[in-house]
Design a protein around this motif. Structure first.
Motif, PDB file in Angstrom:
ATOM      1  N   GLU A 247       3.210   7.247   6.810  1.00 15.83           N
ATOM      2  CA  GLU A 247       2.938   5.997   7.526  1.00 15.83           C
ATOM      3  C   GLU A 247       3.705   4.852   6.904  1.00 15.83           C
ATOM      4  OE1 GLU A 247      -1.114   4.412   7.334  1.00 15.83           O
ATOM      5  OE2 GLU A 247      -1.367   5.408   5.418  1.00 15.83           O
ATOM      6  N   GLY A 248       3.904   3.822   7.693  1.00 17.17           N
ATOM      7  CA  GLY A 248       4.593   2.632   7.209  1.00 17.17           C
ATOM      8  C   GLY A 248       3.667   1.749   6.400  1.00 17.17           C
ATOM      9  N   TRP A 249       4.254   0.851   5.633  1.00 15.00           N
ATOM     10  CA  TRP A 249       3.485  -0.052   4.794  1.00 15.00           C
ATOM     11  C   TRP A 249       2.575  -0.940   5.620  1.00 15.00           C
ATOM     12  CZ3 TRP A 249       1.542  -0.507   0.257  1.00 15.00           C
ATOM     13  CH2 TRP A 249       1.126  -1.732  -0.234  1.00 15.00           C
ATOM     14  N   SER A 250       3.077  -1.441   6.753  1.00 17.93           N
ATOM     15  CA  SER A 250       2.246  -2.338   7.566  1.00 17.93           C
ATOM     16  C   SER A 250       1.027  -1.610   8.122  1.00 17.93           C
ATOM     17  CB  SER A 250       3.063  -2.979   8.686  1.00 17.93           C
ATOM     18  OG  SER A 250       3.588  -2.009   9.543  1.00 17.93           O
ATOM     19  N   THR A 251       1.197  -0.362   8.530  1.00 27.73           N
ATOM     20  CA  THR A 251       0.064   0.420   9.022  1.00 27.73           C
ATOM     21  C   THR A 251      -0.932   0.670   7.896  1.00 27.73           C
ATOM     22  OG1 THR A 251       1.516   1.510  10.605  1.00 27.73           O
ATOM     23  CG2 THR A 251      -0.621   2.543  10.199  1.00 27.73           C
ATOM     24  N   TYR A 252      -0.416   1.002   6.730  1.00 20.90           N
ATOM     25  CA  TYR A 252      -1.282   1.257   5.583  1.00 20.90           C
ATOM     26  C   TYR A 252      -2.095   0.015   5.230  1.00 20.90           C
ATOM     27  CZ  TYR A 252      -2.831   2.539   0.915  1.00 20.90           C
ATOM     28  OH  TYR A 252      -3.609   2.805  -0.180  1.00 20.90           O
ATOM     29  N   THR A 253      -1.420  -1.139   5.162  1.00 19.92           N
ATOM     30  CA  THR A 253      -2.136  -2.359   4.781  1.00 19.92           C
ATOM     31  C   THR A 253      -3.121  -2.801   5.864  1.00 19.92           C
ATOM     32  OG1 THR A 253      -0.289  -3.755   5.519  1.00 19.92           O
ATOM     33  CG2 THR A 253      -0.380  -3.178   3.180  1.00 19.92           C
ATOM     34  N   GLU A 254      -2.814  -2.490   7.118  1.00 22.25           N
ATOM     35  CA  GLU A 254      -3.788  -2.767   8.187  1.00 22.25           C
ATOM     36  C   GLU A 254      -5.048  -1.937   7.980  1.00 22.25           C
ATOM     37  OE1 GLU A 254      -1.932  -2.143  11.979  1.00 22.25           O
ATOM     38  OE2 GLU A 254      -0.434  -3.706  11.605  1.00 22.25           O
ATOM     39  N   ARG A 255      -4.871  -0.668   7.589  1.00 23.22           N
ATOM     40  CA  ARG A 255      -6.043   0.177   7.321  1.00 23.22           C
ATOM     41  C   ARG A 255      -6.839  -0.345   6.138  1.00 23.22           C
ATOM     42  NH1 ARG A 255      -6.150   5.329   6.076  1.00 23.22           N
ATOM     43  NH2 ARG A 255      -4.172   5.399   4.971  1.00 23.22           N
ATOM     44  N   VAL A 256      -6.130  -0.811   5.101  1.00 19.81           N
ATOM     45  CA  VAL A 256      -6.811  -1.389   3.937  1.00 19.81           C
ATOM     46  C   VAL A 256      -7.599  -2.622   4.368  1.00 19.81           C
ATOM     47  CG1 VAL A 256      -6.464  -2.582   1.731  1.00 19.81           C
ATOM     48  CG2 VAL A 256      -5.199  -0.477   2.219  1.00 19.81           C
TER      49      VAL A 256
ATOM     50  N   GLN B 285      -8.795  -3.330   7.322  1.00 25.03           N
ATOM     51  CA  GLN B 285      -9.943  -2.906   8.119  1.00 25.03           C
ATOM     52  C   GLN B 285     -11.067  -2.409   7.225  1.00 25.03           C
ATOM     53  OE1 GLN B 285     -10.509  -3.212  11.394  1.00 25.03           O
ATOM     54  NE2 GLN B 285      -8.583  -4.317  11.499  1.00 25.03           N
ATOM     55  N   HIS B 286     -10.700  -1.661   6.197  1.00 23.09           N
ATOM     56  CA  HIS B 286     -11.701  -1.144   5.247  1.00 23.09           C
ATOM     57  C   HIS B 286     -12.397  -2.305   4.520  1.00 23.09           C
ATOM     58  CE1 HIS B 286     -13.542   1.758   2.530  1.00 23.09           C
ATOM     59  NE2 HIS B 286     -13.228   0.941   1.554  1.00 23.09           N
ATOM     60  N   LEU B 287     -11.612  -3.274   4.085  1.00 18.57           N
ATOM     61  CA  LEU B 287     -12.180  -4.420   3.384  1.00 18.57           C
ATOM     62  C   LEU B 287     -13.089  -5.238   4.303  1.00 18.57           C
ATOM     63  CD1 LEU B 287      -9.017  -5.496   1.370  1.00 18.57           C
ATOM     64  CD2 LEU B 287     -11.102  -4.438   0.449  1.00 18.57           C
ATOM     65  N   THR B 288     -12.669  -5.412   5.547  1.00 15.95           N
ATOM     66  CA  THR B 288     -13.487  -6.143   6.517  1.00 15.95           C
ATOM     67  C   THR B 288     -14.787  -5.399   6.787  1.00 15.95           C
ATOM     68  OG1 THR B 288     -11.524  -7.099   7.540  1.00 15.95           O
ATOM     69  CG2 THR B 288     -13.542  -7.066   8.865  1.00 15.95           C
TER      70      THR B 288
ATOM     71  N   ALA C 173     -10.634 -13.129  -2.327  1.00 15.26           N
ATOM     72  CA  ALA C 173      -9.207 -12.832  -2.470  1.00 15.26           C
ATOM     73  C   ALA C 173      -8.920 -11.922  -3.663  1.00 15.26           C
ATOM     74  CB  ALA C 173      -8.417 -14.131  -2.596  1.00 15.26           C
ATOM     75  N   GLU C 174      -9.586 -12.182  -4.778  1.00 16.44           N
ATOM     76  CA  GLU C 174      -9.343 -11.386  -5.978  1.00 16.44           C
ATOM     77  C   GLU C 174      -9.737  -9.923  -5.776  1.00 16.44           C
ATOM     78  OE1 GLU C 174     -10.918 -11.339 -10.547  1.00 16.44           O
ATOM     79  OE2 GLU C 174     -10.533 -13.292  -9.617  1.00 16.44           O
ATOM     80  N   LYS C 175     -10.868  -9.678  -5.129  1.00 17.85           N
ATOM     81  CA  LYS C 175     -11.317  -8.305  -4.871  1.00 17.85           C
ATOM     82  C   LYS C 175     -10.405  -7.603  -3.868  1.00 17.85           C
ATOM     83  CE  LYS C 175     -16.202  -8.705  -5.994  1.00 17.85           C
ATOM     84  NZ  LYS C 175     -17.576  -8.562  -5.513  1.00 17.85           N
ATOM     85  N   ARG C 176      -9.928  -8.342  -2.862  1.00 18.24           N
ATOM     86  CA  ARG C 176      -9.031  -7.771  -1.855  1.00 18.24           C
ATOM     87  C   ARG C 176      -7.737  -7.293  -2.516  1.00 18.24           C
ATOM     88  NH1 ARG C 176     -10.041  -8.750   3.429  1.00 18.24           N
ATOM     89  NH2 ARG C 176      -7.856  -9.035   3.994  1.00 18.24           N
ATOM     90  N   ARG C 177      -7.159  -8.156  -3.356  1.00 15.29           N
ATOM     91  CA  ARG C 177      -5.931  -7.806  -4.055  1.00 15.29           C
ATOM     92  C   ARG C 177      -6.155  -6.625  -4.994  1.00 15.29           C
ATOM     93  NH1 ARG C 177      -5.778 -11.297  -7.718  1.00 15.29           N
ATOM     94  NH2 ARG C 177      -6.658  -9.758  -9.091  1.00 15.29           N
TER      95      ARG C 177
END
Length: 134
Positions: free
Chosen positions: A16-25, A27-30, A37-41
């Motif tokens: 998968e591409g980076w943008s797809t991966y970060t979108e999944r991340v 979604q998981h965080l949401t 911000a610190e926990k997300r990073r």
């Protein structure tokens, strides 16, 4: 399930591409109500794997990955990966992709769409996909 017990897995550019991966991340965080911000990073940098962490360390030079925001970390990796994905090379892969015997038409179209993400087809994407299928 705790936040760290995620099924996101390590970032694998072959699947998968980076943008797809970060979108999944994201979604998981949401879904887990993580807005700090610190926990997300920290979650992004820990779940994406050692390769991504090392890459971010290299890209931030004298700073540390913890000094960058979630958005800055995502952007750093995206810009780095984009440099290595020349559209002409990606278009070659798009045009030589063939449907596998075990692959349904829907799966093949999904594969083409995945390949097309880096091709920079712009407004001609739908027409190019149509021509590729005919």
């Amino acid at each position: 399930m705790s936040l760290l017990e995620s099924s996101i897995g390590l970032f694998d550019p072959k699947s998968e591409g980076w943008s797809t991966y970060t979108e999944r991340v994201e979604q998981h965080l949401t879904a887990n109500g993580v807005v700090e911000a610190e926990k997300r990073r920290a979650f992004l940098l820990s779940v994406s794997g050692a390769t991504v962490y090392q890459l971010v360390c290299s890209l931030v030079a004298l700073a540390k990955p913890k000094d960058k925001s979630f958005e800055e970390s995502v952007k750093l990796v995206q810009e780095h990966l984009t440099l290595y994905r020349l559209s002409i090379v990606q278009r070659f892969h798009f045009h030589v992709c063939t449907q596998k015997e075990t692959e349904s038409v829907a799966e093949f179209v999904a594969s083409l769409c995945h390949l097309a993400e880096a091709c920079e087809f712009g407004g001609t994407l739908e027409e190019t996909l149509r021509d590729r299928l005919v």
